[in-house]
Design a protein around this motif. Structure first.
Motif, PDB file in Angstrom:
ATOM      1  N   ARG A 166     -12.923  -2.421 -10.893  1.00  0.00           N
ATOM      2  CA  ARG A 166     -12.935  -3.528  -9.930  1.00  0.00           C
ATOM      3  C   ARG A 166     -11.564  -4.210  -9.874  1.00  0.00           C
ATOM      4  O   ARG A 166     -11.019  -4.468  -8.809  1.00  0.00           O
ATOM      5  CB  ARG A 166     -13.995  -4.568 -10.332  1.00  0.00           C
ATOM      6  N   LEU A 167     -11.028  -4.511 -11.046  1.00  0.00           N
ATOM      7  CA  LEU A 167      -9.726  -5.180 -11.105  1.00  0.00           C
ATOM      8  C   LEU A 167      -8.644  -4.321 -10.470  1.00  0.00           C
ATOM      9  O   LEU A 167      -7.763  -4.811  -9.767  1.00  0.00           O
ATOM     10  CB  LEU A 167      -9.352  -5.474 -12.566  1.00  0.00           C
ATOM     11  N   HIS A 168      -8.744  -3.033 -10.725  1.00  0.00           N
ATOM     12  CA  HIS A 168      -7.801  -2.083 -10.175  1.00  0.00           C
ATOM     13  C   HIS A 168      -7.777  -2.162  -8.642  1.00  0.00           C
ATOM     14  O   HIS A 168      -6.726  -2.135  -8.007  1.00  0.00           O
ATOM     15  CB  HIS A 168      -8.217  -0.678 -10.648  1.00  0.00           C
ATOM     16  N   HIS A 169      -8.963  -2.310  -8.071  1.00  0.00           N
ATOM     17  CA  HIS A 169      -9.053  -2.423  -6.619  1.00  0.00           C
ATOM     18  C   HIS A 169      -8.648  -3.811  -6.123  1.00  0.00           C
ATOM     19  O   HIS A 169      -8.211  -3.968  -4.998  1.00  0.00           O
ATOM     20  CB  HIS A 169     -10.487  -2.127  -6.153  1.00  0.00           C
ATOM     21  N   LEU A 170      -8.844  -4.795  -7.002  1.00  0.00           N
ATOM     22  CA  LEU A 170      -8.641  -6.191  -6.595  1.00  0.00           C
ATOM     23  C   LEU A 170      -7.158  -6.563  -6.544  1.00  0.00           C
ATOM     24  O   LEU A 170      -6.739  -7.385  -5.728  1.00  0.00           O
ATOM     25  CB  LEU A 170      -9.367  -7.088  -7.601  1.00  0.00           C
ATOM     26  N   ILE A 171      -6.367  -5.932  -7.385  1.00  0.00           N
ATOM     27  CA  ILE A 171      -5.033  -6.459  -7.655  1.00  0.00           C
ATOM     28  C   ILE A 171      -4.151  -6.558  -6.406  1.00  0.00           C
ATOM     29  O   ILE A 171      -3.604  -7.622  -6.116  1.00  0.00           O
ATOM     30  CB  ILE A 171      -4.351  -5.678  -8.816  1.00  0.00           C
ATOM     31  N   GLN A 208       2.997   6.092  -2.426  1.00  0.00           N
ATOM     32  CA  GLN A 208       4.125   6.713  -3.115  1.00  0.00           C
ATOM     33  C   GLN A 208       3.858   6.888  -4.607  1.00  0.00           C
ATOM     34  O   GLN A 208       3.994   7.974  -5.157  1.00  0.00           O
ATOM     35  CB  GLN A 208       5.379   5.849  -2.952  1.00  0.00           C
ATOM     36  N   LEU A 209       3.508   5.761  -5.259  1.00  0.00           N
ATOM     37  CA  LEU A 209       3.371   5.812  -6.710  1.00  0.00           C
ATOM     38  C   LEU A 209       1.964   6.205  -7.148  1.00  0.00           C
ATOM     39  O   LEU A 209       1.780   6.683  -8.262  1.00  0.00           O
ATOM     40  CB  LEU A 209       3.736   4.447  -7.305  1.00  0.00           C
ATOM     41  N   GLY A 210       0.991   5.956  -6.274  1.00  0.00           N
ATOM     42  CA  GLY A 210      -0.386   6.302  -6.610  1.00  0.00           C
ATOM     43  C   GLY A 210      -0.973   5.483  -7.731  1.00  0.00           C
ATOM     44  O   GLY A 210      -1.878   5.918  -8.444  1.00  0.00           O
ATOM     45  N   TRP A 211      -0.431   4.263  -7.937  1.00  0.00           N
ATOM     46  CA  TRP A 211      -0.938   3.441  -9.036  1.00  0.00           C
ATOM     47  C   TRP A 211      -2.241   2.749  -8.684  1.00  0.00           C
ATOM     48  O   TRP A 211      -3.063   2.478  -9.546  1.00  0.00           O
ATOM     49  CB  TRP A 211       0.095   2.364  -9.417  1.00  0.00           C
ATOM     50  N   THR A 212      -2.376   2.352  -7.436  1.00  0.00           N
ATOM     51  CA  THR A 212      -3.556   1.571  -7.053  1.00  0.00           C
ATOM     52  C   THR A 212      -4.283   2.277  -5.917  1.00  0.00           C
ATOM     53  O   THR A 212      -3.686   3.034  -5.165  1.00  0.00           O
ATOM     54  CB  THR A 212      -3.151   0.168  -6.567  1.00  0.00           C
ATOM     55  N   ILE A 254       0.844  -1.201   0.000  1.00  0.00           N
ATOM     56  CA  ILE A 254       0.000   0.000   0.000  1.00  0.00           C
ATOM     57  C   ILE A 254       0.877   1.248   0.000  1.00  0.00           C
ATOM     58  O   ILE A 254       0.663   2.190  -0.766  1.00  0.00           O
ATOM     59  CB  ILE A 254      -0.939   0.017   1.221  1.00  0.00           C
ATOM     60  N   MET A 255       1.904   1.212   0.866  1.00  0.00           N
ATOM     61  CA  MET A 255       2.810   2.360   0.939  1.00  0.00           C
ATOM     62  C   MET A 255       3.442   2.654  -0.405  1.00  0.00           C
ATOM     63  O   MET A 255       3.480   3.787  -0.867  1.00  0.00           O
ATOM     64  CB  MET A 255       3.930   2.073   1.945  1.00  0.00           C
ATOM     65  N   LEU A 256       3.929   1.577  -1.044  1.00  0.00           N
ATOM     66  CA  LEU A 256       4.650   1.766  -2.297  1.00  0.00           C
ATOM     67  C   LEU A 256       3.707   2.118  -3.450  1.00  0.00           C
ATOM     68  O   LEU A 256       3.838   3.163  -4.091  1.00  0.00           O
ATOM     69  CB  LEU A 256       5.441   0.498  -2.631  1.00  0.00           C
TER      70      LEU A 256
END
Lengths: 315, 326
Positions: free
Chosen positions: A179-184, A158-162, A152-154
């Protein structure tokens, strides 16, 4: 085969009954009362007593158990003490979320673990093998919650990807991508430990298989190494892994308790944690029984798959 | 008869940490078309590794064919790429193994295991391959071949499985069949049947056989010529009748002496004292020197050559130079 499955299903009844008695006893013995967590500290002792009486919590334990059980047999898991909702609805609401997470992370664990396990075995003592071995031990040794926090931190902070948590973006329309974005991330975290274990099991199982005479026969037939390993080897190598897999199924519930909490994933696991803190007995019991059913079914599926994969086994 | 396979100075060594084990150390022999050649020797003499070298299936990691030529039908197999070897193995050279109980894949049906070879090498359709498989199973003696096709190996006895292995090996009409102790794991009654079957098939398909065995009874049954191996080398090469009548090499004599004979009354069978030396501990001179009752000074320091003693008969021993043998 059919009679075998029916027999096994009938055998599940006493097992589940035993589990329910033990879980109920343990839950009852745990300190705390459902009313303690209730709202206002100013509520009078009398009101609390009335509440206890109304929920039937002043009855002797065996009466409480019998009351609960007689409802469960009818398919009624009671009403949540704190949410005042039928437990069945609460679980039904959240079950899909947990199932999605479980299925996704299982698939992830399998598609990563089995090829790497096979590679690790066929190239034993190579750099790749050492790499895979190291990584799997690391995966086994890393606690879920820590790995989750780090990811989560990374990736989220930090990166704001997910996204940091949840199943979908609040207020947005349904979209598969979202949904997939949240699931990964939660799926990766949930899959890690099992992935690592599964890789190791696949490796040792395949190491055993590649030494077998029928592998030499397959080579003597002139097949390419990939045919030898994947057609002749893997099906044999998978047989012992099936057991592990059957045992893995219920551990996903345990794992999801932590992962769902971490990613505020509204599934069974999070419900379970919340219910435990609130001493919401009907919810706790319902989820415990759900886990028990999953365990027994997981074993049954493993036994059935055995017979499917290995013609030498017949029921 | 023309030559099908010629093995020249074959050396297959095993490499471990700072040790080289010359398991096969300069083996020469040839197999003619339609002929059955037996390779005889004790465990550890290098006979199985010789056959695996021909197949290009030396156990890895560790094993490697380091020198020599294996000329099969005009091409040196050692020069072929792995891709080219895929077309030779199972197709032109087939192999059957010692353990029929474990040599078949337990999770695939007999049919799948026979047809996959045909589909792969002969590009047959599934249907054609199935037909051919039925045919093959009938040839190796299954009356109800169609039923066997969908059975799994665990339903068959050892003898039946070896029949399936033979059917599988013969499926692509190989020019050479290598049989590594094909009857060792079988009941005595079944052994004779399997040998009979192999004899029949080699005539029918006109294929040559390399028969690896330590059982001289099997050799007598099936082989035309014999090579005797000891310590990774050929010590004697001879016709089958000559081997039993008049073995040349002291080791061959020892081997024959350890076979019971019906017309002799002996309290004890003679045996060769000691064991085959392990490849990391071969004697400097003749490999057999430690167990040979005729060992001379010379044998300790010099290696005898494999020499033609009589036409078509070779032996690796200094006794022949001395005229000490006959």
């Amino acid at each position: 085969m059919t009679t075998y499955i029916i027999r096994r299903l009938i055998m599940m009844i006493p097992i589940l009954f035993g589990i329910s008695v033990i879980s109920f006893a343990i839950m009852y013995a745990a300190p705390g009362k459902p009313t303690v967590m209730d709202l206002d500290p100013d509520i009078s002792v009398e009101a609390r007593e009335a509440q206890m009486e109304r929920l039937g919590l002043n009855d002797p334990p065996h009466i409480q158990y019998i009351n609960w059980m007689s409802n469960v047999v009818k398919g009624d898991f009671g009403t949540s003490f704190t949410k005042k909702q039928p437990v069945r609805d609460m679980i039904a609401d959240r079950l899909p979320n947990t199932l999605i997470l479980m299925i996704f992370s299982t698939i992830l664990a399998i598609i990563v673990a089995i090829p790497f396990g096979v590679l690790s075995a066929t190239k034993q003592y190579s750099k790749l093998d050492y790499g895979v071995t190291m990584t799997s031990f690391l995966g086994l040794a890393t606690p879920n919650f820590w790995l989750g926090l780090m990811l989560i931190m990374l990736f989220s902070v930090q990166l704001g990807w997910t996204p940091v948590g949840g199943v979908s973006t609040l207020g947005a329309d349904f979209s598969l991508l979202d949904r997939l974005h949240h699931l990964i991330l939660p799926a990766i975290v949930l899959a890690t430990a099992d992935m690592a274990g599964l890789t190791r099991y696949t490796r040792s199982s395949m190491l055993e298989v590649v030494k077998q005479d029928y592998i030499r026969t397959a080579r003597a037939k002139g097949f390419r190494e990939s045919t030898v390993i994947y057609k002749h080897g893997l099906r044999n190598g998978l047989i012992p892994i099936i057991t592990i897999f059957g045992l893995m199924l219920p551990t996903f519930i345990g794992g999801s308790v932590i992962v769902e909490q971490l990613f505020s994933w509204p599934g069974i696991g999070k419900l379970f944690i919340d219910a435990t803190f609130e001493r919401d007995y009907p919810v706790i019991m319902a989820i415990t029984m759900f886990g028990a059913v999953l365990t027994v079914i997981g074993n049954l599926i493993a036994d059935i798959l055995y017979a499917v994969l290995d013609p030498r086994i017949e029921y | 008869m023309s030559t099908l396979l010629q093995v020249k100075n074959l050396k297959t060594h095993f490499f471990s940490k700072n040790k080289v084990l010359p398991v096969v150390d300069g083996v020469d022999f040839e197999v003619k078309k339609g002929e059955t050649l037996a390779i005889v020797g004790e465990s550890g003499s290098g006979k199985s590794i010789t056959s695996l070298s021909i197949m290009g299936l030396v156990p890895k990691p560790g094993g490697k064919t380091v020198d020599g030529e294996i000329i099969f039908d005009g091409t040196d197999l050692l020069q072929l790429s792995e891709n080219e070897m895929f077309k030779v193995r199972g197709n032109e050279i087939a192999m059957i193994f010692q353990e029929p109980m474990t040599s078949l894949n337990p999770v695939l049906t007999i049919g799948e295991q026979i047809t996959e070879v045909l589909i792969y090498h002969k590009k047959m359709s599934k249907k054609e391959a199935r037909q051919k498989a039925v045919e093959l199973l009938k040839i190796v003696g299954f009356a109800r071949a169609e039923e066997i096709l969908d059975d799994y190996p665990h339903r068959l006895s050892g003898g039946m499985r070896q029949r399936v292995m033979i059917a599988m090996a013969m499926s692509c009409d190989p020019k050479l069949l290598i049989a590594d102790e094909p009857t060792t794991a079988l009941d005595v009654t079944v052994q004779a049947q399997i040998l009979e079957l192999m004899k029949e098939l080699s005539e029918k398909f006109d294929s040559s056989i390399i028969l690896i065995t330590h059982d001289l009874g099997v050799v007598a049954e099936l082989a035309d010529r014999v090579i005797v191996m000891y310590g990774g080398q050929v010590v004697e090469e001879t016709g089958i009748v000559e081997l039993f009548d008049n073995p040349l090499h002291p080791y061959s004599k020892g081997l024959l002496g350890s076979v019971p004979k019906l017309d002799e009354e002996k309290e004890r069978l003679s045996s060769i004292g000691g064991n085959v030396p392990s490849p990391d501990n071969f004697p400097k001179g003749c490999r057999f020197v430690t167990r040979c009752e005729h060992a001379m000074e010379k044998c300790l320091t010099e290696q005898p050559e494999l020499k033609e003693i009589y036409p078509g008969r070779k032996s690796r021993c200094f006794l022949h130079d001395e005229g000490g043998n006959e």
